[in-house]
Design a protein around this motif. Structure first.
Motif, PDB file in Angstrom:
ATOM      1  N   SER A 160      55.780  38.020  31.615  1.00  0.00           N
ATOM      2  CA  SER A 160      54.615  38.873  31.378  1.00  0.00           C
ATOM      3  C   SER A 160      54.080  39.475  32.677  1.00  0.00           C
ATOM      4  O   SER A 160      53.664  40.634  32.707  1.00  0.00           O
ATOM      5  N   MET A 161      54.085  38.704  33.758  1.00  0.00           N
ATOM      6  CA  MET A 161      53.568  39.205  35.039  1.00  0.00           C
ATOM      7  C   MET A 161      54.432  40.343  35.576  1.00  0.00           C
ATOM      8  O   MET A 161      53.934  41.402  35.958  1.00  0.00           O
ATOM      9  N   GLY A 203      54.402  43.288  33.180  1.00  0.00           N
ATOM     10  CA  GLY A 203      53.090  43.919  33.286  1.00  0.00           C
ATOM     11  C   GLY A 203      52.986  44.776  34.538  1.00  0.00           C
ATOM     12  O   GLY A 203      52.420  45.885  34.510  1.00  0.00           O
ATOM     13  N   LEU A 259      47.261  39.996  31.129  1.00  0.00           N
ATOM     14  CA  LEU A 259      47.526  39.100  32.246  1.00  0.00           C
ATOM     15  C   LEU A 259      46.393  38.095  32.416  1.00  0.00           C
ATOM     16  O   LEU A 259      46.630  36.930  32.749  1.00  0.00           O
ATOM     17  N   PHE A 285      44.588  37.671  37.846  1.00  0.00           N
ATOM     18  CA  PHE A 285      45.073  36.339  38.211  1.00  0.00           C
ATOM     19  C   PHE A 285      43.928  35.489  38.748  1.00  0.00           C
ATOM     20  O   PHE A 285      43.754  34.335  38.355  1.00  0.00           O
ATOM     21  N   ILE A 293      45.886  43.555  38.812  1.00  0.00           N
ATOM     22  CA  ILE A 293      46.747  42.402  38.552  1.00  0.00           C
ATOM     23  C   ILE A 293      46.240  41.194  39.331  1.00  0.00           C
ATOM     24  O   ILE A 293      46.113  40.089  38.794  1.00  0.00           O
ATOM     25  N   ASP A 344      46.857  35.477  29.814  1.00  0.00           N
ATOM     26  CA  ASP A 344      48.033  34.703  30.203  1.00  0.00           C
ATOM     27  C   ASP A 344      47.668  33.626  31.228  1.00  0.00           C
ATOM     28  O   ASP A 344      48.036  32.453  31.083  1.00  0.00           O
TER      29      ASP A 344
END
Length: 311
Positions: free
Chosen positions: A116-117, A120, A16, A144, A140, A19
């Protein structure tokens, strides 16, 4: 087993993080690339940029529930790998784009693969226990925030070498992540916990209507929708607006978004722990929304670069 789960959580965090870094890298240079391809100024380029965002979001709205259901049927691993590979192809499309239409194709690919988020998060839910669930999900948010600090700053720096250089860097990160996941990432959803694919659940409209069963969540979902509309209206135009109004370079745009990432991380990781126990959740929400509204209004009234950082 515990060490395998810890390794899997670490991989999801890295996945993540990379990403978000990849997404952030391209933000500072997108206006310049569109201007070059269309032969227009930054103000006009913002209109073309908004159509790219619209295409990406629309395709993701349609495809995200489908990929979610596919991950319920076939497991999280193949969907995550598909998503990472799709982002890598998208960034290559953007890097090599000879025309504006190529940018559209790339954004549509990203919208299809952009799970993906959510996947995930489902992966984290699969391997978490009641004791470590909040800690794992906190990673997570940390990924971010950290990615949004690092990505735009790197993009702004790389943008000084050419408008397409950050796209190549983002593609390399995504494909490297895909390679790492292919050889390292284990499956998190056991076969006995999988369920068959259902078009009723995979229908985005059906997913929204499903909220009717939970009135309290429905009200919150509507509130969050309104906040996100406002937030994305600002963020999707931040690079174009600041370049047009203040003549910012790609580097300055990247640094400004890095500052935003630092502030978000400070609030999420520190200020909330102080304010929420003091005011309570409801008053904290009202206070936060009020400050948000005032800040957005002041962005529009700003006539000096430093004001954007203060506001």
């Amino acid at each position: 087993m515990a060490s395998k789960k810890n390794a899997a959580v670490g991989f999801i965090f890295i996945t993540l993080l990379i990403d978000v870094i990849g997404f952030g890298i391209i933000i500072p240079v997108m206006p310049t690339l569109i201007s070059e391809l269309k032969g227009v100024d930054i103000s006009t380029a913002s209109k073309y940029g908004s159509w790219l965002m619209f295409a990406y979001a629309t395709v993701q709205f349609i495809c995200a529930p489908i990929l979610g259901n596919l991950s319920d049927k076939y497991g999280r691993r193949p969907v995550l790998l598909f998503s990472l590979f799709g982002f890598g192809i998208d960034y290559l499309f953007l890097a090599l784009a000879p025309t504006y239409a190529w940018l559209f194709a790339g954004r549509i690919i990203a919208g299809i693969a952009g799970a993906s988020m959510t996947t995930g998060a489902a992966y984290i839910a699969d391997i978490s226990t009641a004791e470590n669930r909040s800690k794992n999900f906190g990673m997570i948010g940390a990924a971010f925030g950290l990615g949004f600090i690092i990505g735009p700053v790197i993009g702004g720096l790389l943008g000084s070498f050419g408008s397409r250089v950050p796209f190549y860097a983002a593609a390399a990160l995504a494909l490297l992540n895909w390679t790492y996941g292919y050889f390292v990432l284990p499956e998190s959803l056991s076969k006995e916990n999988r369920r068959s694919f259902s078009w009723k659940r995979a229908n985005p409209v059906g997913s929204v209507l499903h909220l009717k069963k939970y009135p309290a969540i429905s009200g919150l979902a509507i509130a969050i929708l309104l906040v996100y509309i406002a937030a994305h209206a600002i963020m999707s135009n931040w690079n174009y607006f600041t370049m047009y109004r203040f003549n910012w370079s790609e580097r300055m745009v990247g640094f400004s978004l890095g500052v935003v990432g630092i502030l978000v991380a400070a609030v999420q990781g520190g200020l909330i722990r102080i304010v929420n126990p003091w005011l309570g959740n409801e008053k904290s929400i009202y206070g936060g929304l009020a400050l948000y509204a005032v800040g957005m209004l002041l962005f529009g009234l700003a006539n000096q670069s430093w004001m954007m950082f203060v506001f």
